[in-house]
Scaffold this active site. Structure first.
Site, PDB file in Angstrom:
ATOM      1  N   TRP A 101      -4.509   2.413   3.379  1.00 16.34           N
ATOM      2  CA  TRP A 101      -5.827   1.840   3.113  1.00 16.34           C
ATOM      3  C   TRP A 101      -5.805   0.333   3.281  1.00 16.34           C
ATOM      4  O   TRP A 101      -6.748  -0.261   3.819  1.00 16.34           O
ATOM      5  CB  TRP A 101      -6.331   2.238   1.728  1.00 16.34           C
ATOM      6  N   ASP A 171      -9.026  -3.702  -3.706  1.00 16.90           N
ATOM      7  CA  ASP A 171      -9.543  -2.328  -3.598  1.00 16.90           C
ATOM      8  C   ASP A 171      -8.937  -1.535  -4.757  1.00 16.90           C
ATOM      9  O   ASP A 171      -7.729  -1.305  -4.793  1.00 16.90           O
ATOM     10  CB  ASP A 171      -9.107  -1.745  -2.245  1.00 16.90           C
ATOM     11  N   LYS A 195     -12.898   8.791  -6.555  1.00 16.10           N
ATOM     12  CA  LYS A 195     -11.545   9.055  -7.029  1.00 16.10           C
ATOM     13  C   LYS A 195     -11.549   9.186  -8.557  1.00 16.10           C
ATOM     14  O   LYS A 195     -11.103  10.176  -9.093  1.00 16.10           O
ATOM     15  CB  LYS A 195     -10.587   7.936  -6.596  1.00 16.10           C
TER      16      LYS A 195
HETATM   17  C1  LIG Z   1     -10.047   6.937  -0.689  1.00 15.80           C
HETATM   18  C2  LIG Z   1      -9.734   5.492  -0.542  1.00 15.80           C
HETATM   19  C3  LIG Z   1     -10.398   4.686   0.379  1.00 15.80           C
HETATM   20  C4  LIG Z   1     -11.430   5.227   1.346  1.00 15.80           C
HETATM   21  O1  LIG Z   1     -12.570   5.572   0.675  1.00 15.80           O
HETATM   22  P1  LIG Z   1     -13.889   6.056   1.436  1.00 15.80           P
HETATM   23  O2  LIG Z   1     -14.906   5.997   0.332  1.00 15.80           O
HETATM   24  O3  LIG Z   1     -13.621   7.429   1.928  1.00 15.80           O
HETATM   25  O4  LIG Z   1     -14.185   5.101   2.514  1.00 15.80           O
HETATM   26  C5  LIG Z   1     -10.089   3.346   0.416  1.00 15.80           C
HETATM   27  N1  LIG Z   1      -9.178   2.814  -0.407  1.00 15.80           N
HETATM   28  C6  LIG Z   1      -8.510   3.577  -1.309  1.00 15.80           C
HETATM   29  C7  LIG Z   1      -7.509   2.939  -2.204  1.00 15.80           C
HETATM   30  C8  LIG Z   1      -8.777   4.929  -1.409  1.00 15.80           C
HETATM   31  O5  LIG Z   1      -8.110   5.672  -2.296  1.00 15.80           O
END
Ligand SMILES: *Cc1c(COP(=O)(O)O)cnc(C)c1O
Length: 361
Positions: A101, A171, A195
């Protein structure tokens, strides 16, 4: 069939209490005679839903007044572009590459300016967090970017990097609201909610006000400007209304549990059950350097791909779903987010012990 123990990395388990409440309100939300899905985002009832959600999130995370909370769409992945488009004034940013990511965010930023990879743990398949106490931060960097909890690899920054005064962008998709954070240490905290908070379709951005300006990169679409969403309290256009409503219920649930200090203790207890077993088992092994282990995503292997597959299959039959590791790393991964009950982890470990006994000659 009843509910399973769902170890999915995302979309993921939600608190049963929240789902039941939403079900009870499905046809008639608080005497409005309609579902939240059917109501105008400009209605009084909805205004209260989104404002209460924001306030509860502010309370939970102790968000200072000089930060805006935005409820947006496009997932975490859209932020990979929105961040440089809005923040790259010098067209330079530093990225710490701790997994896929972070790497995707880094690659996206290269479209808009000079993105530097100033540290990486790719050399050991992202199984650790690099030392970030004295990195070569660029003189003119607009920000330093991290992925705080690496969903796929199961690592977590236990200490934030020393950004040498530069704005930190993080993030937190897979560790959002899993423990208290000091918001003042960040310029931007963001995450997709699917998540650890709510249904897919909502991304929450917590951003310091001075970073919200008209001065975005040329060609930035209106919908990708933080300012338009901040000025309109996340109601510039139709927001992901139902998703925000569920997030709001999860915020209330977390408050009722006792807030993020309590949630952290619960998460530590849960994770310890699984990690302690991985450390004593002769068959199952954790894949992450101990000091960098995530409380949320726990990858593990047997060292034998066939045995891994057998385990995943038998676990599924026993009511433990989505234990297969990410397609890029194989093995297993148990995601044990806030809403995974302790009992789910205890039962999983019992099952792993039984499997180990049955499959050891
Ligand atoms: C799942 C995830 C993403 C991507 O998320 P989307 O909403 O599908 O774009 C980005 N960063 C992390 C840390 C993730 O776990």
């Amino acid at each position: 069939m009843g509910r399973v123990y769902n170890f999915s990395a995302g979309p993921a388990v939600l608190p049963e209490e929240v789902l039941k409440e939403a079900a009870a309100e499905m046809l008639d939300y608080k005497g409005t005679g309609m579902s939240v899905m059917e109501m105008s985002h400009r209605s009084k009832a909805y205004e209260e839903i989104i404002q209460t959600a924001e306030q509860d999130l502010r309370d939970l995370m102790n968000i200072p007044d000089n930060y805006k909370v935005l409820f947006l769409q496009g997932g975490a992945s859209q932020q990979f572009a929105m961040i440089p488009m809005n923040l790259m004034k010098n067209k330079v940013a530093d990225y710490i590459i701790t997994g896929q990511w972070a790497k995707k965010a880094y690659q996206e930023a290269q479209i808009y300016g000079k993105a530097n990879a100033i540290a990486s743990s790719a050399d050991e398949t992202f199984s650790y967090i690099p030392d970030c106490s004295d990195l070569p931060i660029s003189e003119d960097a607009d920000y330093v970017y991290i992925c705080e909890n690496n969903t796929i690899y199961g690592t977590k920054f236990k200490e934030l990097p020393n950004t040498k005064g530069k704005t930190l962008v993080s993030d937190v998709s897979s560790c959002f609201l899993s423990e208290p954070v000091d918001v003042t240490k960040y310029g931007v905290i963001y995450g997709g909610v699917q998540k650890n908070i709510g249904p897919a379709g909502v991304v929450i951005v917590i951003i310091r006000e001075d970073l919200i300006t008209e001065d975005t990169l040329p060609g930035t679409p209106t919908m990708l400007k933080y300012k338009i969403h901040a000025d309109n309290a996340s109601l510039y256009n139709t927001p992901p209304a139902y998703g925000i409503y569920i997030c709001g219920k999860v915020f209330k649930w977390l408050k009722k549990l006792g807030g993020l200090e309590t949630v952290k203790k619960m998460n530590e207890e849960k994770a310890k059950i699984l990690y302690d077993f991985l450390d004593e088992s002769k068959m199952f092994k954790g894949t992450v350097r101990k000091e960098d282990r995530s409380l949320m995503n726990v990858p593990f292997v047997t060292g034998d791909a066939d045995l891994d597959a057998k385990f995943v299959k038998e676990a599924k039959a026993a009511g433990f779903e989505n234990l297969k590791g990410h397609r890029s790393v194989g093995g297993m991964r148990a995601s044990i987010y806030n809403a995974m009950p302790k009992e789910g982890v205890e039962k999983l470990v019992e099952f792993m012990k039984k499997f180990e006994a049955e499959n050891t000659k």
